[in-house]
Design an enzyme around this catalytic site. Structure first.
Site, PDB file in Angstrom:
ATOM      1  N   LEU A  39       0.803  -1.246   0.020  1.00 48.32           N
ATOM      2  CA  LEU A  39      -0.120  -0.022  -0.085  1.00 48.32           C
ATOM      3  C   LEU A  39       0.828   1.365  -0.018  1.00 48.32           C
ATOM      4  O   LEU A  39       0.321   2.101  -0.457  1.00 48.32           O
ATOM      5  CB  LEU A  39      -0.905   0.168   1.201  1.00 48.32           C
ATOM      6  CG  LEU A  39      -2.067  -0.710   1.374  1.00 48.32           C
ATOM      7  CD1 LEU A  39      -2.974  -0.845   2.711  1.00 48.32           C
ATOM      8  CD2 LEU A  39      -2.993  -0.539   0.198  1.00 48.32           C
ATOM      9  N   SER A  43       7.396   6.605   7.304  1.00 49.95           N
ATOM     10  CA  SER A  43       8.865   6.874   7.943  1.00 49.95           C
ATOM     11  C   SER A  43       9.302   5.571   8.569  1.00 49.95           C
ATOM     12  O   SER A  43      10.573   5.669   8.842  1.00 49.95           O
ATOM     13  CB  SER A  43       8.795   8.103   8.688  1.00 49.95           C
ATOM     14  OG  SER A  43       7.664   8.084   9.503  1.00 49.95           O
ATOM     15  N   PHE A  44       8.504   4.781   9.276  1.00 48.93           N
ATOM     16  CA  PHE A  44       8.979   3.529   9.766  1.00 48.93           C
ATOM     17  C   PHE A  44       9.227   2.492   9.231  1.00 48.93           C
ATOM     18  O   PHE A  44       9.871   1.388   9.506  1.00 48.93           O
ATOM     19  CB  PHE A  44       8.186   3.283  11.281  1.00 48.93           C
ATOM     20  CG  PHE A  44       8.631   4.122  12.224  1.00 48.93           C
ATOM     21  CD1 PHE A  44       9.841   4.039  13.121  1.00 48.93           C
ATOM     22  CD2 PHE A  44       8.065   5.510  12.527  1.00 48.93           C
ATOM     23  CE1 PHE A  44      10.181   4.786  14.212  1.00 48.93           C
ATOM     24  CE2 PHE A  44       8.011   6.224  13.808  1.00 48.93           C
ATOM     25  CZ  PHE A  44       9.364   6.021  14.301  1.00 48.93           C
ATOM     26  N   THR A  46       6.907  -0.249   5.660  1.00 50.63           N
ATOM     27  CA  THR A  46       6.082  -0.702   4.592  1.00 50.63           C
ATOM     28  C   THR A  46       4.925  -1.082   5.184  1.00 50.63           C
ATOM     29  O   THR A  46       4.800  -1.980   5.945  1.00 50.63           O
ATOM     30  CB  THR A  46       7.250  -1.442   3.873  1.00 50.63           C
ATOM     31  OG1 THR A  46       8.077  -0.782   3.414  1.00 50.63           O
ATOM     32  CG2 THR A  46       6.215  -1.439   2.281  1.00 50.63           C
ATOM     33  N   ASP A 162       1.499  11.846  17.091  1.00 51.14           N
ATOM     34  CA  ASP A 162       1.860  12.241  15.733  1.00 51.14           C
ATOM     35  C   ASP A 162       0.518  12.169  14.903  1.00 51.14           C
ATOM     36  O   ASP A 162       0.298  11.710  13.841  1.00 51.14           O
ATOM     37  CB  ASP A 162       2.645  11.080  15.089  1.00 51.14           C
ATOM     38  CG  ASP A 162       3.269  11.460  13.639  1.00 51.14           C
ATOM     39  OD1 ASP A 162       3.127  12.901  13.463  1.00 51.14           O
ATOM     40  OD2 ASP A 162       3.575  10.701  12.979  1.00 51.14           O
TER      41      ASP A 162
HETATM   42  N1  LIG Z   1      -4.964   0.723   7.685  1.00 52.97           N
HETATM   43  C1  LIG Z   1      -4.746   1.400   6.481  1.00 52.97           C
HETATM   44  N2  LIG Z   1      -5.786   1.035   5.312  1.00 52.97           N
HETATM   45  C2  LIG Z   1      -5.676   1.840   4.164  1.00 52.97           C
HETATM   46  N3  LIG Z   1      -4.274   2.260   3.812  1.00 52.97           N
HETATM   47  C3  LIG Z   1      -3.356   2.521   4.828  1.00 52.97           C
HETATM   48  C4  LIG Z   1      -3.588   1.876   6.153  1.00 52.97           C
HETATM   49  N4  LIG Z   1      -2.412   2.300   6.960  1.00 52.97           N
HETATM   50  C5  LIG Z   1      -1.278   3.077   5.859  1.00 52.97           C
HETATM   51  N5  LIG Z   1      -2.005   3.041   4.668  1.00 52.97           N
HETATM   52  C6  LIG Z   1      -1.565   3.538   3.466  1.00 52.97           C
HETATM   53  O1  LIG Z   1      -0.011   3.195   3.488  1.00 52.97           O
HETATM   54  C7  LIG Z   1       0.606   4.073   2.918  1.00 52.97           C
HETATM   55  C8  LIG Z   1       1.888   4.511   4.195  1.00 52.97           C
HETATM   56  O2  LIG Z   1       1.283   4.648   5.456  1.00 52.97           O
HETATM   57  P1  LIG Z   1       2.093   5.061   6.660  1.00 52.97           P
HETATM   58  O3  LIG Z   1       0.938   5.401   7.835  1.00 52.97           O
HETATM   59  O4  LIG Z   1       3.082   3.911   7.060  1.00 52.97           O
HETATM   60  O5  LIG Z   1       2.806   5.918   6.138  1.00 52.97           O
HETATM   61  P2  LIG Z   1       2.772   7.663   6.308  1.00 52.97           P
HETATM   62  O6  LIG Z   1       1.505   8.308   6.905  1.00 52.97           O
HETATM   63  O7  LIG Z   1       2.994   8.461   5.115  1.00 52.97           O
HETATM   64  O8  LIG Z   1       4.181   8.168   7.186  1.00 52.97           O
HETATM   65  P3  LIG Z   1       4.451   7.822   8.751  1.00 52.97           P
HETATM   66  O9  LIG Z   1       5.035   6.794   8.714  1.00 52.97           O
HETATM   67  O10 LIG Z   1       5.121   9.141   8.984  1.00 52.97           O
HETATM   68  O11 LIG Z   1       3.103   8.091   9.603  1.00 52.97           O
HETATM   69  C9  LIG Z   1       0.023   5.458   3.068  1.00 52.97           C
HETATM   70  O12 LIG Z   1      -0.438   5.694   1.581  1.00 52.97           O
HETATM   71  C10 LIG Z   1      -1.320   5.215   3.906  1.00 52.97           C
HETATM   72  O13 LIG Z   1      -2.738   5.977   3.309  1.00 52.97           O
END
Ligand SMILES: Nc1ncnc2c1ncn2[C@@H]1O[C@H](COP(=O)(O)OP(=O)(O)OP(=O)(O)O)[C@@H](O)[C@H]1O
Length: 614
Positions: A39, A43-44, A46, A162
């Protein structure tokens, strides 16, 4: 070197390294998760969409967050698991469900709910691209859900650290806050968590000036999200990291444009007060007139939506009855709960013991009934078989043998099993049935079984034990409440699927609206400051490494190195923002691209300080 690259070198053994590594999607992770697709990358770690093959149909799509942790020390793992256990017990429709976490091949994996409508950041980007604005009704609807979720977590002493549009997901227009409590779980130390997980645009003045982080700091971030929903831009913008920090710490808080009501703007101002002591809390915001009025109408809207869904294609009366029954059950539960709360702790403990005993007796009774039926069946079979033997014997035995068989009954086993004038068949059957009875020690008669349990188990609780149990009264009460919430949530989600979130949201709104208007008892508990805690430098280093890689990729190795060296020196010499911007514009096309280099330097400095202090 991050895990992903190492894994890419050995595709046959790893399912978690990229979209293409497991083209057949056949490798099971933790014996139950099948990767469907990647998806994104945060930052932490995949993020993958996975299928949980052990979940019920319709409940299978989940999200796996894979965080490379390298060699975590055993104590770090234990602490992370304890935190994870706590998070998995929380249930709120506005909080992204945290199912479980585990270690798999040097990666910490978190399994959460999947939100097919992506995150709020994407939604706002769509609005920006279309040149349109969100209506106030929509903003308020999402804000109320967010406040309910934040309030729920703050009451449980959990901070987000956050909160930002990217961490808020959408599922059929219900918002879900992701990663609540995850920063501390990952970083081990909550102080470090604030430094390394917070996203500058949303960080509160107190967090940036290292004056501590508490529930009010989450409210600041939520204020920034509110502003972003209305204006489709960050509340505090700047060309570089330091200018954003300066605006947050010293600048004026922004106002909403006139297309939004004065009440909504007032609420925003209360959320963006610089002094955390004077800033509103989630509980206070939920009790404001503006929010209460809107919550009433949203509650009615959600109630009628769930009702409509159930009536479409079905019998309207049946749905009305169902709704009324649901309400009745809810009221009965509240009534019973109120009665229980009037009892003394000792009475409550006795009630609990009685309920536990009732439940065990019911199970024993059921078991005894089953055994009783089984024995009756076997007796009938044996009688039938014996009758056949006797018949055959009658035809084949000698006259004397027949005389023994027919006129000399076997000696009774005991008065209980022999029966008054038991036939030979009955006696043999009784003999054969007896070992069963002795084996299980459970009385055959269901009623006796019920009494048997009470005599044997219930009275064995001593007064000392009761006193000891009383000490645990508060914990159990909290557990009861949490169980009730979980049961309510599970009932809503299992019975009504997607509607479950709406039902659960209505339930939480009712709880807030029905709570004491003076606010007594509604105070949010300030999250408990954790002890010094060990510092999970592995996670912090991995965070810094990932950031460095991302920026290097964007700027190119050479440019990155030049910008990095320049900024490090410029910060040391305390050069003015104007000079920094001019110098950067000579090195890169857009100086704003260097924002993360600045942030990287800040992180490195913080890590050094933390290590020096630990
Ligand atoms: N539960 C979920 N359902 C649908 N999409 C998700 C879900 N969790 C994460 N994503 C998608 O995966 C991608 C990466 O998400 P993630 O939360 O790890 O990173 P981020 O928000 O970009 O950075 P950070 O790690 O700083 O929070 C994003 O496009 C997010 O919309």
């Amino acid at each position: 070197m991050p895990r992903f690259k190492e894994r890419a070198a050995q595709p046959s053994t790893n399912a978690l390294n990229s979209e293409s590594v497991d083209p057949d999607h056949t490798t099971l992770i933790a014996k139950r998760y099948l990767i469907s697709r990647k998806l994104g990358r945060g930052s932490f770690g995949t993020i993958y969409l996975v299928q949980d093959i052990k979940a019920a149909a319709g409940d299978r799509l989940k999200v796996l967050k894979e965080i490379p942790v390298g060699g975590l020390k055993p104590n770090e793992t234990v602490q992370a698991n304890q935190e994870a256990q706590l998070l998995s017990q929380l249930h709120h429709p506005a909080i992204l469900k945290f199912y479980t976490s585990f270690l798999e091949r040097d990666s910490f994996c978190i399994i959460t709910e999947y939100c097919e409508d992506r995150d709020l950041d994407c939604k706002l980007e769509e609005q920006r691209a279309a040149g349109s604005w969100l209506l106030e009704a929509q903003v308020t609807e999402w804000l109320i859900q967010l406040l309910l979720g934040v309030h729920y977590m703050h009451q449980r002493r959990i901070l987000h650290r956050d909160l930002k549009a990217k961490n808020i997901f959408l599922k059929k227009n219900i918002v879900k806050i992701g990663d609540f409590g995850v920063s501390c779980l990952l970083m081990g130390s909550c102080d470090l968590a604030t430094t390394f997980t917070g996203t500058p645009y949303y960080m509160s003045p107190e967090a940036l000036s290292q004056q501590g982080y508490d529930a009010k700091s989450d409210i600041w971030s939520l204020g920034c999200v509110l502003y972003e929903m209305c204006c489709l831009a960050h509340a505090f913008e700047g060309h570089n990291f330091l200018s954003v920090v300066m605006k947050i710490v010293e600048g004026e808080s922004p106002c909403l444009p006139e297309r939004y009501s004065a009440e909504l703007n007032t609420l925003l101002q209360r959320m963006l007060v610089k002094d955390p002591g004077s800033r509103t809390s989630a509980a206070e915001a939920l009790r404001s007139k503006y929010i209460e009025e809107n919550m009433q109408s949203i509650k009615h809207k959600f109630s009628s939506m769930t009702l409509q869904d159930r009536t479409s294609g079905g019998d309207q009366d049946a749905a009305q009855i169902l709704k009324a029954m649901q309400r009745k059950v809810h009221l009965q539960t509240l009534q019973q709960r109120a009665e229980v709360q009037k009892m003394t702790p000792r009475e409550r403990m006795r009630l609990r013991k009685l309920q536990a005993a009732d439940e065990k007796a019911r199970k024993l009774k059921q078991l005894a009934e089953e055994k009783y039926q089984e024995n009756c069946l076997r007796m009938r079979e044996l009688r039938c078989r014996h009758f056949q033997t006797v018949t055959v014997d009658v035809l084949t035995d000698t006259r004397e043998e027949r005389a023994i068989n027919l006129h000399q009954p076997a000696p009774p086993l005991d008065s209980h099993s022999a029966g008054p004038a038991g036939s030979v068949g009955d006696e043999i059957a009784a003999q054969l049935c007896r070992p069963d009875l002795m084996e299980s020690d459970i009385p055959e008669d269901p009623l006796t079984a019920e009494a048997y349990y009470y005599e044997d188990g219930f009275e064995s609780c001593s007064e000392e034990e009761e006193d000891e149990m009383e000490e645990n009264e508060k914990d159990m009460k909290d557990e009861d409440e949490s169980n009730m919430e979980r049961e309510a949530y599970d009932t809503f989600s299992h019975t009504y699927g997607q509607d479950g979130d709406l039902e659960a949201m209505v339930w939480h709104m009712e709880n807030v609206l029905d709570s004491d208007p003076t606010g007594a008892g509604a105070e949010e508990i300030q999250p408990s400051p954790r002890g010094p805690g060990h510092i999970n430098t592995t996670m912090a280093r991995s965070r810094i490494q990932r950031m460095r890689e991302a920026v290097t990729q964007r700027l190119g190795e050479d440019v990155f190195q030049r910008v990095y060296n320049y900024l490090r020196e410029a910060r040391r010499r305390r050069e003015s923002e104007l000079d920094v911007r001019e110098a950067l514009s000579r090195m890169v096309e857009r100086p704003s691209d260097c924002f993360e280099v600045d942030q990287l330097l800040y992180y490195e400095e913080q890590l050094q300080e933390a290590q020096g202090g630990s």
